[in-house]
Each structure stands twice: as C-alpha cells, then as structure tokens.
Design an enzyme around this catalytic site. Structure first.
Site, PDB file in Angstrom:
ATOM      1  N   GLY A  47       0.830  -1.201   0.000  1.00 54.70           N
ATOM      2  CA  GLY A  47       0.000   0.000   0.000  1.00 54.70           C
ATOM      3  C   GLY A  47       0.859   1.243   0.000  1.00 54.70           C
ATOM      4  N   HIS A  48       0.757   2.045   1.078  1.00 54.60           N
ATOM      5  CA  HIS A  48       1.502   3.305   1.200  1.00 54.60           C
ATOM      6  C   HIS A  48       1.128   4.259   0.068  1.00 54.60           C
ATOM      7  CE1 HIS A  48       3.992   1.264   4.187  1.00 54.60           C
ATOM      8  NE2 HIS A  48       4.227   0.315   3.302  1.00 54.60           N
ATOM      9  N   HIS A  49      -0.152   4.371  -0.196  1.00 54.36           N
ATOM     10  CA  HIS A  49      -0.587   5.326  -1.212  1.00 54.36           C
ATOM     11  C   HIS A  49      -2.076   5.611  -1.022  1.00 54.36           C
ATOM     12  CE1 HIS A  49      -2.709   2.241  -3.535  1.00 54.36           C
ATOM     13  NE2 HIS A  49      -1.671   1.457  -3.362  1.00 54.36           N
ATOM     14  N   ALA A  50      -2.547   6.635  -1.743  1.00 57.27           N
ATOM     15  CA  ALA A  50      -3.986   6.928  -1.842  1.00 57.27           C
ATOM     16  C   ALA A  50      -4.296   7.089  -3.331  1.00 57.27           C
ATOM     17  CB  ALA A  50      -4.316   8.214  -1.077  1.00 57.27           C
ATOM     18  N   ARG A  96      -3.636   4.012   2.529  1.00 61.05           N
ATOM     19  CA  ARG A  96      -3.788   2.647   3.028  1.00 61.05           C
ATOM     20  C   ARG A  96      -2.461   1.941   3.229  1.00 61.05           C
ATOM     21  NH1 ARG A  96      -6.167   1.584  -1.916  1.00 61.05           N
ATOM     22  NH2 ARG A  96      -7.198   3.564  -1.436  1.00 61.05           N
TER      23      ARG A  96
END
Ligand code: TYD
Length: 132
Positions: A47-50, A96
C-alpha cells in the site's frame, strides 16, 4: 463518501461449497478492472498510497488481510477482512497500508483502469488534500 464494510451474500451450503457474486447493479460504482494480489510474506506491508479518483472494493478471497485506512484529516481505522464474502469499500482519498496472512489472496474490484498518475504516493501531498 466514507469507507465501509459490505457483506455480500453467500450462495450454497457446506456440503457442496459456497459462491459469492458481485454485479455492477449492486455496487456503488461500475467495475472497470479486477486485480488480485497473493504470495505476500507476513512481514511485508503493502500500500503506502492513496488514489485521486479511484473507488475500490477489496476482498480477502483466501486467508486474512488487515487494511488500515487513514483519512486526509488523520482519522485511522483498521479493517479485518477474514472471509471471502466481506468487502471493504474504499472511496477516493484514503491512505492505506495492507498486511497479509501468508495464504491471503486480495481481490480488488476497481472503478477505473490503471494509470500511475491516478496514485498519490507522497504522504505529504496526500495530507495537503485536507486544506483543499
Ligand atoms: P500497487 O497498487 O502499488 O500495489 P499495493 O497497493 O498492493 O502495494 O501496485 C504495485 C505495482 O503494480 C505498481 O508498480 C503498479 C502496478 N500495477 C499495475 O501495473 N496495474 C494495476 O492494475 C495495479 C493495481 C498495479
């Protein structure tokens, strides 16, 4: 729009097995893409993104998945996906992080086809959405 868990109905019985169906007419968006993610080691955090506009519904079709969502205002919620019929609806603008059990298979129904420009991968840029 807020994230929410959606319980999809289960067809079948323990003797012959079960099936769950997702049809556009019963979803908050029209499906443009489906992908699935698997063989993720337990110590990996994905994840580590939107997303700028993308909406998604995420399932753990096998195993268990821990999904942490953060709003642009900093509110964090942890969701445990632990059965194939339980979907997590994610609107746009949620950061997330995702943890998988070793046997987990994540299936995503997505409202748009893939483009990298649609991602927000910089956390500071994500937080700046709060002041827009
Ligand atoms: P990403 O969405 O960042 O994975 P996760 O949220 O599980 O960490 O995607 C991983 C890589 O795969 C990234 O380089 C983009 C690429 N990708 C595609 O090419 N097409 C797709 O439909 C998706 C979802 C990802």
């Amino acid at each position: 729009m807020q994230p929410r868990l959606i319980e999809f109905s289960q067809l079948g019985d323990p003797t012959t097995g079960f099936m769950t169906v997702a049809a556009n007419s019963a979803l908050p968006f029209c499906i443009q893409r489906v992908y699935w993610t698997y063989s993720v080691a337990e110590d990996v955090i994905r994840g580590h993104h939107a997303h700028r506009e993308l909406e998604q519904i995420i399932f753990a079709v096998a195993g268990t998945i821990e999904f942490t969502l953060e709003s642009v205002y900093g509110q964090q919620t942890i969701y445990h996906l632990n059965r194939p019929g339980l979907g997590l609806y994610i609107p746009r603008h949620y950061w997330r992080t995702i943890k998988f059990s070793p046997d987990a298979v994540l299936m995503c129904l997505a409202s748009l086809e893939y483009t990298e420009e649609e991602y927000i991968r910089d956390y500071d840029e994500f937080k700046r959405l709060a002041s827009k």
